[in-house]
Scaffold this motif. Sequence first.
Motif, PDB file in Angstrom:
ATOM      1  N   GLN A  63       0.855  -1.181   0.000  1.00 30.32           N
ATOM      2  CA  GLN A  63       0.000   0.000   0.000  1.00 30.32           C
ATOM      3  C   GLN A  63       0.891   1.230   0.000  1.00 30.32           C
ATOM      4  OE1 GLN A  63      -2.316   1.024   3.523  1.00 30.32           O
ATOM      5  NE2 GLN A  63      -4.042   1.611   2.225  1.00 30.32           N
ATOM      6  N   ILE A  64       0.531   2.200  -0.847  1.00 29.25           N
ATOM      7  CA  ILE A  64       1.322   3.426  -0.953  1.00 29.25           C
ATOM      8  C   ILE A  64       0.992   4.336   0.222  1.00 29.25           C
ATOM      9  CG2 ILE A  64       1.760   5.482  -2.343  1.00 29.25           C
ATOM     10  CD1 ILE A  64       1.162   3.715  -4.814  1.00 29.25           C
ATOM     11  N   LYS A  65       2.018   4.702   0.988  1.00 22.53           N
ATOM     12  CA  LYS A  65       1.847   5.554   2.164  1.00 22.53           C
ATOM     13  C   LYS A  65       2.173   7.010   1.871  1.00 22.53           C
ATOM     14  CE  LYS A  65       0.671   2.361   5.134  1.00 22.53           C
ATOM     15  NZ  LYS A  65      -0.705   2.377   5.668  1.00 22.53           N
ATOM     16  N   ALA A  66       3.117   7.238   0.947  1.00 23.35           N
ATOM     17  CA  ALA A  66       3.521   8.612   0.631  1.00 23.35           C
ATOM     18  C   ALA A  66       4.190   8.621  -0.730  1.00 23.35           C
ATOM     19  CB  ALA A  66       4.479   9.149   1.691  1.00 23.35           C
ATOM     20  N   VAL A  67       4.059   9.752  -1.419  1.00 22.70           N
ATOM     21  CA  VAL A  67       4.729   9.954  -2.703  1.00 22.70           C
ATOM     22  C   VAL A  67       5.457  11.293  -2.618  1.00 22.70           C
ATOM     23  CG1 VAL A  67       4.430  10.232  -5.188  1.00 22.70           C
ATOM     24  CG2 VAL A  67       2.920   8.670  -3.923  1.00 22.70           C
ATOM     25  N   ASP A  68       6.747  11.270  -2.852  1.00 21.84           N
ATOM     26  CA  ASP A  68       7.552  12.497  -2.827  1.00 21.84           C
ATOM     27  C   ASP A  68       8.149  12.693  -4.220  1.00 21.84           C
ATOM     28  OD1 ASP A  68       9.400  14.543  -2.512  1.00 21.84           O
ATOM     29  OD2 ASP A  68      10.043  13.862  -0.528  1.00 21.84           O
ATOM     30  N   ALA A  69       7.392  13.396  -5.064  1.00 20.94           N
ATOM     31  CA  ALA A  69       7.811  13.561  -6.459  1.00 20.94           C
ATOM     32  C   ALA A  69       9.138  14.308  -6.560  1.00 20.94           C
ATOM     33  CB  ALA A  69       6.721  14.286  -7.240  1.00 20.94           C
ATOM     34  N   LYS A  70       9.345  15.307  -5.673  1.00 17.68           N
ATOM     35  CA  LYS A  70      10.593  16.085  -5.715  1.00 17.68           C
ATOM     36  C   LYS A  70      11.805  15.199  -5.458  1.00 17.68           C
ATOM     37  CE  LYS A  70      10.518  19.804  -3.143  1.00 17.68           C
ATOM     38  NZ  LYS A  70       9.551  20.857  -2.784  1.00 17.68           N
ATOM     39  N   ALA A  71      11.665  14.297  -4.476  1.00 20.16           N
ATOM     40  CA  ALA A  71      12.783  13.416  -4.116  1.00 20.16           C
ATOM     41  C   ALA A  71      12.826  12.175  -5.005  1.00 20.16           C
ATOM     42  CB  ALA A  71      12.669  13.001  -2.652  1.00 20.16           C
ATOM     43  N   GLY A  72      11.776  11.975  -5.805  1.00 23.02           N
ATOM     44  CA  GLY A  72      11.717  10.785  -6.649  1.00 23.02           C
ATOM     45  C   GLY A  72      11.570   9.527  -5.825  1.00 23.02           C
TER      46      GLY A  72
END
Length: 84
Positions: A21-30
Motif C-alpha cells: 500500500q502506498i503511504k507517501a509519494v515524494d515527487a521532488k525526491a523521486g
Amino acid sequence: AHAAHHADAPAAAGTAQATGQIKAVDAKAGAITLHHGPIAALGWPAMTMTFKASPEALQAAKVGQTVSFTLKTPENQVVAIQPQ
C-alpha cells in the motif's frame, strides 16, 4: 548437490515483484513510501520503507492505493506500479 543449489540464488541484477500500500509519494525526491508484504525474491519481511522510484512509477502512484509493484534490483528502485 551444492552446485545445483547455487542456481536458486537471486541474480545480481533483475526484478522482484511485490504488493503493498502506498503511504507517501515524494515527487521532488523521486521516492515512494510503501508498506509492502514479504518479498520472497529478496528475503525481506513485510515492512514500510521508502524506495527510489522511476518517473513512470511516480506518476502512477496514488497515496492509499493497494498496488503490485516491480522493483529493479539491486538498486531496489520501483520501476512499475499496477493498481490492484
